[in-house]
Design an enzyme around this catalytic site. Structure first.
Site, PDB file in Angstrom:
ATOM      1  N   ASP A  54      -0.187 -10.554  -5.227  1.00 53.67           N
ATOM      2  CA  ASP A  54      -0.665  -9.893  -3.994  1.00 53.67           C
ATOM      3  C   ASP A  54      -0.873  -8.557  -4.323  1.00 53.67           C
ATOM      4  O   ASP A  54      -0.755  -7.963  -5.176  1.00 53.67           O
ATOM      5  CB  ASP A  54       0.165  -9.924  -2.823  1.00 53.67           C
ATOM      6  CG  ASP A  54       1.419  -9.272  -2.762  1.00 53.67           C
ATOM      7  OD1 ASP A  54       1.740  -8.501  -3.768  1.00 53.67           O
ATOM      8  OD2 ASP A  54       2.291  -9.428  -1.852  1.00 53.67           O
ATOM      9  N   SER A  55      -1.656  -7.806  -3.137  1.00 49.99           N
ATOM     10  CA  SER A  55      -2.027  -6.298  -3.325  1.00 49.99           C
ATOM     11  C   SER A  55      -1.084  -5.142  -3.178  1.00 49.99           C
ATOM     12  O   SER A  55      -1.203  -4.270  -3.403  1.00 49.99           O
ATOM     13  CB  SER A  55      -3.364  -6.063  -2.546  1.00 49.99           C
ATOM     14  OG  SER A  55      -2.984  -6.153  -1.231  1.00 49.99           O
ATOM     15  N   GLY A  56      -0.103  -5.677  -2.390  1.00 49.81           N
ATOM     16  CA  GLY A  56       0.887  -4.795  -1.842  1.00 49.81           C
ATOM     17  C   GLY A  56       0.400  -4.311  -0.518  1.00 49.81           C
ATOM     18  O   GLY A  56       1.291  -3.835   0.165  1.00 49.81           O
ATOM     19  N   GLY A  57      -0.778  -4.590   0.010  1.00 47.07           N
ATOM     20  CA  GLY A  57      -1.141  -4.210   1.357  1.00 47.07           C
ATOM     21  C   GLY A  57      -0.120  -4.790   2.305  1.00 47.07           C
ATOM     22  O   GLY A  57       0.331  -4.092   3.308  1.00 47.07           O
ATOM     23  N   ASP A  74      -6.479  -5.046   1.132  1.00 42.82           N
ATOM     24  CA  ASP A  74      -6.950  -5.371   2.533  1.00 42.82           C
ATOM     25  C   ASP A  74      -6.036  -4.669   3.527  1.00 42.82           C
ATOM     26  O   ASP A  74      -5.076  -4.264   3.118  1.00 42.82           O
ATOM     27  CB  ASP A  74      -7.172  -6.718   2.917  1.00 42.82           C
ATOM     28  CG  ASP A  74      -5.751  -7.483   3.208  1.00 42.82           C
ATOM     29  OD1 ASP A  74      -5.115  -6.952   2.328  1.00 42.82           O
ATOM     30  OD2 ASP A  74      -5.619  -8.157   3.907  1.00 42.82           O
ATOM     31  N   GLN A  91     -10.997 -10.805   6.810  1.00 48.61           N
ATOM     32  CA  GLN A  91     -10.199 -10.342   7.919  1.00 48.61           C
ATOM     33  C   GLN A  91     -10.897 -10.515   9.299  1.00 48.61           C
ATOM     34  O   GLN A  91     -11.797 -11.401   9.302  1.00 48.61           O
ATOM     35  CB  GLN A  91      -9.881  -8.865   7.640  1.00 48.61           C
ATOM     36  CG  GLN A  91      -8.542  -8.492   6.792  1.00 48.61           C
ATOM     37  CD  GLN A  91      -7.341  -9.043   7.136  1.00 48.61           C
ATOM     38  OE1 GLN A  91      -7.031  -9.562   8.259  1.00 48.61           O
ATOM     39  NE2 GLN A  91      -6.472  -8.865   6.113  1.00 48.61           N
ATOM     40  N   GLY A 126      -4.537 -12.274   7.370  1.00 47.32           N
ATOM     41  CA  GLY A 126      -3.985 -11.629   8.606  1.00 47.32           C
ATOM     42  C   GLY A 126      -3.757 -12.829   9.581  1.00 47.32           C
ATOM     43  O   GLY A 126      -3.798 -12.581  10.928  1.00 47.32           O
ATOM     44  N   ASP A 141       1.412 -19.961  -0.179  1.00 45.42           N
ATOM     45  CA  ASP A 141       2.487 -19.291  -0.804  1.00 45.42           C
ATOM     46  C   ASP A 141       3.721 -19.208   0.481  1.00 45.42           C
ATOM     47  O   ASP A 141       3.008 -18.908   1.823  1.00 45.42           O
ATOM     48  CB  ASP A 141       2.460 -17.985  -1.291  1.00 45.42           C
ATOM     49  CG  ASP A 141       2.292 -16.852  -0.290  1.00 45.42           C
ATOM     50  OD1 ASP A 141       3.236 -16.274   0.070  1.00 45.42           O
ATOM     51  OD2 ASP A 141       1.143 -16.528   0.175  1.00 45.42           O
ATOM     52  N   CYS A 187      15.025 -38.464  -2.517  1.00 43.21           N
ATOM     53  CA  CYS A 187      14.609 -37.255  -3.038  1.00 43.21           C
ATOM     54  C   CYS A 187      15.075 -37.524  -4.402  1.00 43.21           C
ATOM     55  O   CYS A 187      16.386 -37.972  -4.922  1.00 43.21           O
ATOM     56  CB  CYS A 187      15.056 -35.865  -2.606  1.00 43.21           C
ATOM     57  SG  CYS A 187      14.898 -34.482  -3.605  1.00 43.21           S
ATOM     58  N   CYS A 204      15.361 -34.823  -6.787  1.00 45.32           N
ATOM     59  CA  CYS A 204      15.336 -33.678  -7.502  1.00 45.32           C
ATOM     60  C   CYS A 204      16.708 -33.575  -8.105  1.00 45.32           C
ATOM     61  O   CYS A 204      17.517 -34.252  -7.943  1.00 45.32           O
ATOM     62  CB  CYS A 204      15.330 -32.213  -6.136  1.00 45.32           C
ATOM     63  SG  CYS A 204      16.894 -32.191  -5.436  1.00 45.32           S
ATOM     64  N   CYS A 252      19.742 -33.448  -5.902  1.00 46.59           N
ATOM     65  CA  CYS A 252      19.922 -34.801  -5.268  1.00 46.59           C
ATOM     66  C   CYS A 252      20.685 -35.763  -6.274  1.00 46.59           C
ATOM     67  O   CYS A 252      21.014 -36.880  -6.003  1.00 46.59           O
ATOM     68  CB  CYS A 252      19.066 -35.543  -4.459  1.00 46.59           C
ATOM     69  SG  CYS A 252      18.637 -34.405  -3.096  1.00 46.59           S
ATOM     70  N   HIS A 312      16.133 -27.971  -4.280  1.00 42.02           N
ATOM     71  CA  HIS A 312      15.876 -29.063  -3.518  1.00 42.02           C
ATOM     72  C   HIS A 312      14.612 -28.735  -2.537  1.00 42.02           C
ATOM     73  O   HIS A 312      13.707 -29.661  -2.554  1.00 42.02           O
ATOM     74  CB  HIS A 312      17.007 -29.696  -2.731  1.00 42.02           C
ATOM     75  CG  HIS A 312      16.699 -30.420  -1.713  1.00 42.02           C
ATOM     76  ND1 HIS A 312      16.619 -31.872  -1.802  1.00 42.02           N
ATOM     77  CD2 HIS A 312      16.416 -30.551  -0.275  1.00 42.02           C
ATOM     78  CE1 HIS A 312      16.217 -32.588  -0.866  1.00 42.02           C
ATOM     79  NE2 HIS A 312      16.133 -31.583   0.291  1.00 42.02           N
TER      80      HIS A 312
HETATM   81 ZN   LIG Z   1      16.751 -33.474  -3.564  1.00 40.99          ZN
END
Ligand SMILES: [Zn+2]
Length: 698
Positions: free
Chosen positions: A94-97, A148, A190, A217, A267, A305, A307, A310, A336
């Site tokens: 990201d830009s840090g903004g 931005d 924006q 935003g 994200d 699941c 994973c 699990c 998980h």
């Molecule tokens: Zn799991």
């Protein structure tokens, strides 16, 4: 020079959803994609190997944090973040903004950029389009973001317009600063919540040669509906042939909704931040692993699941680690949760490729709404600025109407969320159960009330007051003794409410403090006793005398899922073993009503509360609801309800096999409650009897 070679593989019909690919210097990315947040060049409590095992393909790193520490020089020395953190797949910075603009007191801002002081060592930094790109070049990310100016999406128009214009000028400067670097660069649209500003911003930003576009935003203050509308409006203005990124979003259902509206990249900190609070996303809802309920559970977090957590660890072990605040617990839960997110993204992509996205969307939307909740706290962990009245996982909330309630921070859930708690307790539990008339009916046998979910003692104190009023009005002569048994696993809500008793008038009484000290309180008349059974309701209920009335007021399914399952109601029904008990709860959910019926209860519609048009009443036998001298008992759910249930999308509890679903449905259809409302044919009475026998045997 095109940098990402974005290519659409399939687009869903009647939806904005799409499956695409793009190429980076560190490999191909399949979209829609979820990017775990690696703030400090690490995703919390994960290694690059466990990230790969979870299905992570792109990580997000925060320019602001890495600029302050370890600083650009370290990245230059190591040739970038990939070698530095041993991650050979794509990275977006990201830009840090976003971080700068959430530090209102630590910066000054003008056309050039934002001047701010490091929270680590007090040094001054300038974050400008040029220094942001410079830092992102040092980090060596595959995708950079233009700086931005972030403002809340609820900002007023003049502020929103000025921030937007500045963002456009900074976008041009960012592209110039990028120069001929092979790193891709995204522009950010924006315009806050103003449709015309969003349109102007999209026109300005998309006229520039960016490799992709972000919708900025959002997720900083607006409602879920506004966010979805704004997302749809924003993506409609973006070119089809570039990736679209919705920054900082969100929960599984937020992501599903945004994919439907044409977004490709996401994200969010939720999977890892909730792990640190002991919360697991599962196919059956969110589990709060701090709960004692899981102490002995010899099964994985989510049987559905695959994973690494699990596959190898039990709920009991994860519960233990979380209680002991061991970092391994955060690691296992984080892995998980990330796996849950990445699997969801793969399923979304596969459904778009298979031409079945809309069916998938319809099916999962409802299931995930239940899984998600609206966890505003998780979304904006630092956004609350008012001074909070807090204790443990709870805080005091005061409604504009003046009454206060207790909210659980980790789930976001408010006790008695829809109305004044004292009023709700009186209508839903005290008046509806005819508690007063039941006590006045006299008799020596003690009337027992189970108060499931003591909370801030609102329901229990309503029962205490009811008895005290009866004593004041009639003396002790004709009254039946009353014993209230409260069940609670966490006494912090009551402690917190007592600490702020000025806001909770129902606690102006000696009994609540006595409960905290001795777990017992008795009225001078000897006719009223109140006992606390601390711990898990499911374990403690066997210790309590059999109840005449149950006030069932735990948190909702999304927070206290196990307390609303059919097996739980069946265990309660067995403990009641043929006695006459009436059961009152705020839930009107079809799934809860079906679960109660399956367990053996008769189920009726209860009184309306606040904005809810009804609540739910259940009983072991219809006679349990009748009280001498009182108006007719509530009406049992009839065959019309049964027909609606047959058509319902939430007909069965999660996780039943087709055979189990058939058995579940047969049991509901054969419930005596539904055969009572029509002519009983011999065959049906046999099946009813068979059902009852089968039930008793379980
Ligand atoms: Zn799991």
């Amino acid at each position: 020079m095109p940098r990402l070679h974005f290519a659409i593989a399939a687009e869903a019909s009647a939806s904005g959803a799409r499956a695409a690919t793009f190429e980076t210097r560190h490999g191909q990315v399949l979209t829609p994609v979820f990017m775990p947040v690696g703030t400090q060049a690490t995703v919390k409590c994960q290694t690059v190997d466990t990230l790969r095992d979870s299905g992570s393909t792109v990580l997000l790193a925060n320019t602001y944090h890495l600029m302050l520490r370890p600083g650009a020089g370290v990245f230059q020395q190591f040739g970038g973040i990939h070698r530095f953190m041993n991650w050979d797949q794509p990275v977006l910075t990201d830009s840090g903004g976003y971080q700068i603009f959430s530090l209102p007191h630590a910066r000054t801002m003008d056309e050039k950029g934002a001047l701010f002081q490091s929270y680590i060592d007090g040094r001054w930094f300038l974050l400008s389009p040029e220094t942001s790109i410079g830092m992102q070049k040092a980090i060596g990310s595959d995708i950079m973001m233009a700086l931005d100016q972030c403002i809340p999406s609820t900002a007023d128009r003049s502020l929103a317009e000025a921030a937007m214009e500045l963002t456009h000028r900074w976008a041009v400067r960012s592209l110039v600063a990028r120069g001929d670097s092979p790193q891709a660069l995204f522009g950010i649209v924006q315009g806050a919540a103003f449709a015309d500003l969003r349109a102007r911003s999209a026109a300005a930003i998309t006229s520039l040669p960016f490799d992709g576009f972000a919708v900025g935003g959002l997720a900083v203050g607006e409602t879920k509906e506004q966010r979805e509308d704004l997302t749809a409006a924003a993506t409609a203005l973006l070119p089809r042939d570039r990736p679209r990124y919705l920054m900082g979003v969100g929960t599984p259902v937020d992501i599903l909704e945004a994919v439907h509206r044409g977004v490709d990249m996401f994200d969010c900190i939720i999977p890892t931040s909730l792990a640190q609070r002991g919360t697991a996303y599962t196919s059956q809802g969110r589990l709060h692993m701090r709960r004692g309920f899981y102490r002995l559970q010899d099964q994985p977090l989510d049987p559905a699941c695959g994973c690494p957590t699990c596959r190898s660890y039990t709920r009991a072990y994860v519960h233990h680690l979380i209680k002991a605040e061991e970092t391994l617990g955060w690691h296992l839960l984080g892995q998980h949760n990330l796996y849950f997110y990445h699997r969801m993204m793969r399923e979304i992509r596969d459904s778009v490729l298979a031409g079945s996205f809309l069916a998938y969307y319809g099916e999962k939307r409802e299931a995930w709404a239940r899984v998600d909740g609206d966890d505003a706290e998780a979304r904006h962990p630092k956004s609350r600025q008012t001074r909070r009245m807090l204790l443990g996982d709870y805080e005091v909330l005061t409604a504009p109407q003046g009454y206060s309630s207790i909210r659980q921070c980790s789930s976001g859930e408010v006790m008695h969320a829809v109305s004044n708690p004292v009023e709700e307790a009186r209508l839903l539990y005290i008046e509806q159960s005819r508690l007063d008339a039941r006590m006045r009916a006299g008799g020596a046998e003690t009337l027992v009330v189970w108060d499931v979910g003591l909370g801030a003692a609102t329901n229990a104190m309503a029962a205490v007051r009811c008895m005290e009023q009866a004593l004041a009005a009639h003396g002790s002569g004709p009254l039946r003794p009353l014993h209230i048994v409260s069940f609670e696993r966490d006494l912090d809500p009551l402690r917190l409410a007592i600490r702020h008793a000025a806001r909770f008038p129902h606690l102006h009484h000696a009994a609540p403090s006595a409960m905290l000290r001795h777990a017992h309180w008795e009225h001078a008349s000897g006719l009223l006793r109140w006992t606390l059974l601390e711990g898990d309701f499911m374990e403690r209920m066997a210790l309590a005398p059999r109840p005449d009335l149950i006030f069932y007021d735990p948190f909702s399914f999304k927070t206290d899922g196990p307390l609303w399952l059919p097996e739980t109601f069946a265990r309660i029904f067995r403990v009641l073993s043929g006695g006459q008990t009436a059961f009152y709860t705020y839930s009107t959910s079809t799934a809860v009503r079906a679960a109660l019926l399956w367990a053996g209860f008769h189920v009726a519609r209860g009184v309306p509360i606040g904005p809810k048009t009804e609540t739910t009443v259940a009983c072991t036998q219809p006679a349990s609801l009748q009280v001498a001298g009182c108006p007719a008992a509530p009406s049992l759910l009839d065959r019309q309800w049964l027909e609606r249930w047959e058509r319902s999308g939430a007909k069965f509890p999660a996780g039943l096999s087709p055979d189990e679903q058939d058995a579940f449905a047969s049991r509901i259809r054969a419930h005596p409650q539904f055969s009572l409302s029509r002519a009983v044919e011999p065959q049906q009475s046999r099946s009813t009897k068979h059902w009852l026998l089968a039930f008793v045997a379980t």
